[in-house]
Design an enzyme around this catalytic site. Structure first.
Site, PDB file in Angstrom:
ATOM      1  N   THR A  75     -49.135  37.557  70.431  1.00 44.78           N
ATOM      2  CA  THR A  75     -50.011  37.194  71.553  1.00 44.78           C
ATOM      3  C   THR A  75     -49.798  35.700  71.837  1.00 44.78           C
ATOM      4  O   THR A  75     -50.666  34.880  71.571  1.00 44.78           O
ATOM      5  CB  THR A  75     -51.495  37.461  71.202  1.00 44.78           C
ATOM      6  OG1 THR A  75     -51.796  36.852  69.936  1.00 44.78           O
ATOM      7  CG2 THR A  75     -51.801  38.931  71.132  1.00 44.78           C
ATOM      8  N   THR A  77     -49.095  31.979  73.727  1.00 46.67           N
ATOM      9  CA  THR A  77     -49.779  31.302  74.828  1.00 46.67           C
ATOM     10  C   THR A  77     -49.017  31.599  76.121  1.00 46.67           C
ATOM     11  O   THR A  77     -47.785  31.568  76.141  1.00 46.67           O
ATOM     12  CB  THR A  77     -49.815  29.780  74.555  1.00 46.67           C
ATOM     13  OG1 THR A  77     -50.433  29.582  73.277  1.00 46.67           O
ATOM     14  CG2 THR A  77     -50.616  29.046  75.623  1.00 46.67           C
ATOM     15  N   GLU A 144     -56.426  39.148  60.795  1.00 43.09           N
ATOM     16  CA  GLU A 144     -55.688  38.798  59.577  1.00 43.09           C
ATOM     17  C   GLU A 144     -55.966  37.331  59.232  1.00 43.09           C
ATOM     18  O   GLU A 144     -55.895  36.471  60.103  1.00 43.09           O
ATOM     19  CB  GLU A 144     -54.187  39.006  59.846  1.00 43.09           C
ATOM     20  CG  GLU A 144     -53.342  38.928  58.620  1.00 43.09           C
ATOM     21  CD  GLU A 144     -53.901  39.791  57.507  1.00 43.09           C
ATOM     22  OE1 GLU A 144     -53.808  41.015  57.610  1.00 43.09           O
ATOM     23  OE2 GLU A 144     -54.472  39.236  56.536  1.00 43.09           O
ATOM     24  N   LYS A 203     -62.103  35.190  64.136  1.00 43.27           N
ATOM     25  CA  LYS A 203     -60.709  34.850  63.823  1.00 43.27           C
ATOM     26  C   LYS A 203     -60.331  33.523  64.478  1.00 43.27           C
ATOM     27  O   LYS A 203     -59.783  32.619  63.833  1.00 43.27           O
ATOM     28  CB  LYS A 203     -59.794  35.983  64.302  1.00 43.27           C
ATOM     29  CG  LYS A 203     -58.326  35.661  64.293  1.00 43.27           C
ATOM     30  CD  LYS A 203     -57.790  35.437  62.898  1.00 43.27           C
ATOM     31  CE  LYS A 203     -56.403  34.845  62.939  1.00 43.27           C
ATOM     32  NZ  LYS A 203     -55.833  34.584  61.652  1.00 43.27           N
ATOM     33  N   SER A 252     -51.491  14.666  57.189  1.00 39.88           N
ATOM     34  CA  SER A 252     -50.094  15.042  57.449  1.00 39.88           C
ATOM     35  C   SER A 252     -49.654  14.459  58.776  1.00 39.88           C
ATOM     36  O   SER A 252     -50.459  13.924  59.536  1.00 39.88           O
ATOM     37  CB  SER A 252     -49.957  16.567  57.496  1.00 39.88           C
ATOM     38  OG  SER A 252     -50.649  17.085  58.614  1.00 39.88           O
ATOM     39  N   CYS A 259     -50.139  29.582  64.749  1.00 37.59           N
ATOM     40  CA  CYS A 259     -51.503  30.030  65.079  1.00 37.59           C
ATOM     41  C   CYS A 259     -52.485  28.953  65.519  1.00 37.59           C
ATOM     42  O   CYS A 259     -53.221  29.155  66.487  1.00 37.59           O
ATOM     43  CB  CYS A 259     -52.076  30.754  63.874  1.00 37.59           C
ATOM     44  SG  CYS A 259     -51.059  32.157  63.441  1.00 37.59           S
TER      45      CYS A 259
HETATM   46  C1  UGA Z   1     -53.201  29.725  59.165  1.00 36.59           C
HETATM   47  C2  UGA Z   1     -54.539  29.986  58.438  1.00 36.59           C
HETATM   48  O1  UGA Z   1     -54.627  29.156  57.288  1.00 36.59           O
HETATM   49  C3  UGA Z   1     -54.650  31.455  58.027  1.00 36.59           C
HETATM   50  O2  UGA Z   1     -55.945  31.692  57.457  1.00 36.59           O
HETATM   51  C4  UGA Z   1     -54.478  32.338  59.258  1.00 36.59           C
HETATM   52  O3  UGA Z   1     -54.543  33.718  58.915  1.00 36.59           O
HETATM   53  C5  UGA Z   1     -53.118  32.041  59.889  1.00 36.59           C
HETATM   54  O4  UGA Z   1     -53.062  30.640  60.269  1.00 36.59           O
HETATM   55  C6  UGA Z   1     -52.950  32.911  61.100  1.00 36.59           C
HETATM   56  O5  UGA Z   1     -53.805  32.871  61.997  1.00 36.59           O
HETATM   57  O6  UGA Z   1     -52.008  33.694  61.127  1.00 36.59           O
HETATM   58  P1  UGA Z   1     -50.697  29.291  58.368  1.00 36.59           P
HETATM   59  O7  UGA Z   1     -50.446  28.918  59.800  1.00 36.59           O
HETATM   60  O8  UGA Z   1     -49.762  30.222  57.691  1.00 36.59           O
HETATM   61  O9  UGA Z   1     -52.161  29.949  58.225  1.00 36.59           O
HETATM   62  O10 UGA Z   1     -50.678  27.967  57.503  1.00 36.59           O
HETATM   63  P2  UGA Z   1     -51.744  26.912  56.928  1.00 36.59           P
HETATM   64  O11 UGA Z   1     -51.606  26.859  55.482  1.00 36.59           O
HETATM   65  O12 UGA Z   1     -53.085  27.111  57.492  1.00 36.59           O
HETATM   66  O13 UGA Z   1     -51.132  25.541  57.491  1.00 36.59           O
HETATM   67  C7  UGA Z   1     -51.092  25.257  58.885  1.00 36.59           C
HETATM   68  C8  UGA Z   1     -50.589  23.845  59.110  1.00 36.59           C
HETATM   69  O14 UGA Z   1     -51.560  22.879  58.675  1.00 36.59           O
HETATM   70  C9  UGA Z   1     -49.298  23.493  58.346  1.00 36.59           C
HETATM   71  O15 UGA Z   1     -48.459  22.731  59.165  1.00 36.59           O
HETATM   72  C10 UGA Z   1     -49.793  22.678  57.164  1.00 36.59           C
HETATM   73  O16 UGA Z   1     -48.816  21.798  56.658  1.00 36.59           O
HETATM   74  C11 UGA Z   1     -50.952  21.919  57.818  1.00 36.59           C
HETATM   75  N1  UGA Z   1     -51.957  21.449  56.848  1.00 36.59           N
HETATM   76  C12 UGA Z   1     -52.655  22.333  56.087  1.00 36.59           C
HETATM   77  C13 UGA Z   1     -52.221  20.087  56.767  1.00 36.59           C
HETATM   78  O17 UGA Z   1     -51.620  19.261  57.465  1.00 36.59           O
HETATM   79  N2  UGA Z   1     -53.193  19.660  55.891  1.00 36.59           N
HETATM   80  C14 UGA Z   1     -53.907  20.515  55.115  1.00 36.59           C
HETATM   81  O18 UGA Z   1     -54.779  20.061  54.347  1.00 36.59           O
HETATM   82  C15 UGA Z   1     -53.624  21.896  55.217  1.00 36.59           C
END
Ligand code: UGA
Length: 448
Positions: A75, A77, A144, A203, A252, A259
């Site tokens: 889905t 943008t 999810e 979500k 970061s 997402c």
């Molecule tokens: C995210 C959510 O964490 C999941 O719960 C959700 O299911 C998923 O999106 C989705 O909707 O499919 P994801 O995108 O796999 O999961 O990765 P994250 O671990 O959330 O990290 C996202 C981004 O944030 C990465 O670039 C990561 O490096 C960054 N991040 C994460 C930070 O810069 N600082 C943090 O403290 C944590």
């Protein structure tokens, strides 16, 4: 779906896709060839594949035969039409609903697994009804919450499973059917049932809250740099407050992934469509700060090169949007690199998991300048080779891969032009250690 199959050997799970290459990769004998890199996934696929888990391109046959169908399509943008740049494009979800309606001959439960805007289930219901009046369809929302890199753990021990459905006898029966599938391994107190709209909105809200924490800490990293506070210390101090908690407080160069940005834009679009302009502006600031964090990081590099007349050549360590994945969607590395290329800086790139072709694809996708990207960017299979080709003064770390901490930084320093700088976009390295080697270390949110 593999976990559902693994935990419920008596339920037959068919995963269907029209893309024959993908399905053949999922059926590949060599489990290293699965189309998704995810620690632990191959074992789960191996446990269930051929027993009660099957991958097929015969979409119609399996629609016809199944009692429950999960819609798990993209889905993205919207890139054109009403809501362009904000709203979720539901064309794939709508196409699935139409196909299901056309093929179905017996009652079915349709589960929205894709992340969708609130009230999408209404639209799905409309399409199903319009194209098939004989069959009774029940719609459930079952978003999810897994994160890439830890997906198997997140599925094995989920914080919660959310099931939204209609508050009618048929709706409740459908909820119970899905509840029974999850309760074969998820404790019952972790399975939450709600109405359809709450589930859909939860979500988007969960992702918006997680991204909001990152933008909050990233905005403060800039304040730390001018006040002498240290963002790592601030983050630790606030994270010890049990009401705040310590996750998602790691500063970061900017969050990426498929997402966060998409879901927030979607939330902003819904709020604006309902005339809630202040609400929309509030959530949109998360995206604004994220882009600002990437830009100011890039600008620091270009300013340094200009002010100190350094080599116009930068090594990029890390391209994936986070460690332990080869997924690069919306990765900060793409935006930082594009900024540097536009400033006529050459890049030597290394990532342990991302392929060369993907890196060029990502750059071409955002700047449409294939010739310049090919000219300015070289991609290497080993980090150390990045430093041998052309002399460089600057390394920028853009993904928090663990291996970066293990490198022989003394050897790297020897290969570089002096003065040598490390811009740590993830604060993964030890400042004192690098400075003792001779590097100038520039982390995020630290006194410079
Ligand atoms: C995210 C959510 O964490 C999941 O719960 C959700 O299911 C998923 O999106 C989705 O909707 O499919 P994801 O995108 O796999 O999961 O990765 P994250 O671990 O959330 O990290 C996202 C981004 O944030 C990465 O670039 C990561 O490096 C960054 N991040 C994460 C930070 O810069 N600082 C943090 O403290 C944590």
């Amino acid at each position: 779906m593999s976990i559902i199959a693994q935990k419920n050997p008596d339920i037959k799970v068919n995963v269907v896709d029209m893309n024959a290459d993908k399905i053949s990769a999922w059926n590949s004998k060599d489990l290293n060839n699965l189309p998704v890199y995810e620690p632990g996934l191959s074992k789960v696929v191996n446990d269930a594949r051929g027993r009660n888990l099957f991958f097929s391109t015969d979409v119609n046959k399996h629609i016809y035969e199944s009692d429950m169908i999960f819609i798990s399509v993209n889905t993205p943008t919207k890139v054109s039409g009403k809501g362009k740049g904000y709203a979720a494009d539901l064309k794939y979800v709508e196409a699935c609903a139409k196909q299901i309606a056309e093929i179905s001959k017996n009652d079915k439960i349709i589960v929205e697994k894709s992340t969708v805007p609130v009230r999408t289930s209404e639209k799905i219901k409309e399409i199903l009804k319009l194209n098939n009046t004989k069959v009774n369809f029940q719609i459930l929302s079952n978003p999810e919450f897994l994160a890439e890199g830890t997906a198997m753990r997140d599925l094995e021990i989920p914080d919660r499973v959310l099931i939204g459905g209609d508050d009618t006898p048929e709706g409740k029966k459908a909820i119970e059917s899905l509840y029974n599938i999850y309760s074969s391994w998820v404790p019952e107190e972790n399975i939450l049932t709600t109405n359809l709209w709450s589930s859909e909105l939860s979500k988007l809200t969960a992702n918006a809250f997680l991204a909001q924490r990152i933008s909050s800490i990233n905005s403060l990293s800039e304040l730390c740099e001018v006040t002498g506070a240290d963002i790592e210390e601030v983050s630790k101090a606030i994270g010890m407050d049990s009401r705040i908690g310590n996750s998602f407080l790691k500063t970061s160069v900017g969050f990426g992934g498929s997402c966060f940005q998409k879901d927030i834009l979607n939330l902003v679009y819904i709020a604006r469509s309902e005339g809630l302009y202040k609400v929309a502006d509030y959530w949109e600031q998360i995206i604004v700060i994220n882009a600002h964090q990437r830009d100011r990081f890039s600008k620091k590099i270009t300013s340094l090169i200009k002010n100190k007349s350094l080599n116009k050549n930068v090594c990029i360590f890390g391209w994936a949007f986070k460690k332990n994945t080869n997924d690069t969607r919306e990765s900060a590395a793409i935006y930082v690199s594009d900024y540097l290329i536009r400033s006529n800086i050459n890049l030597n790139v290394y990532d342990p998991k991302v392929k060369r072709s993907q890196i060029y694809f990502d750059l071409n996708y955002i700047n449409k300048n294939d010739a310049k990207n090919k000219r300015c960017v070289l991609v290497y299979d080993r980090h150390i080779d990045c430093l041998e080709i052309e002399k460089t003064n600057i390394i920028a770390i853009l993904t928090e891969w663990d291996e970066f901490k293990e490198y022989d930084w003394g050897k790297i320093y020897d290969k570089m032009s002096k003065p040598a700088y490390v811009f740590d976009g993830r604060n993964v390295l030890e400042k004192e250690e690098l400075e003792s080697i001779g590097f100038n270390y520039i982390g995020l949110g630290r006194w410079i």
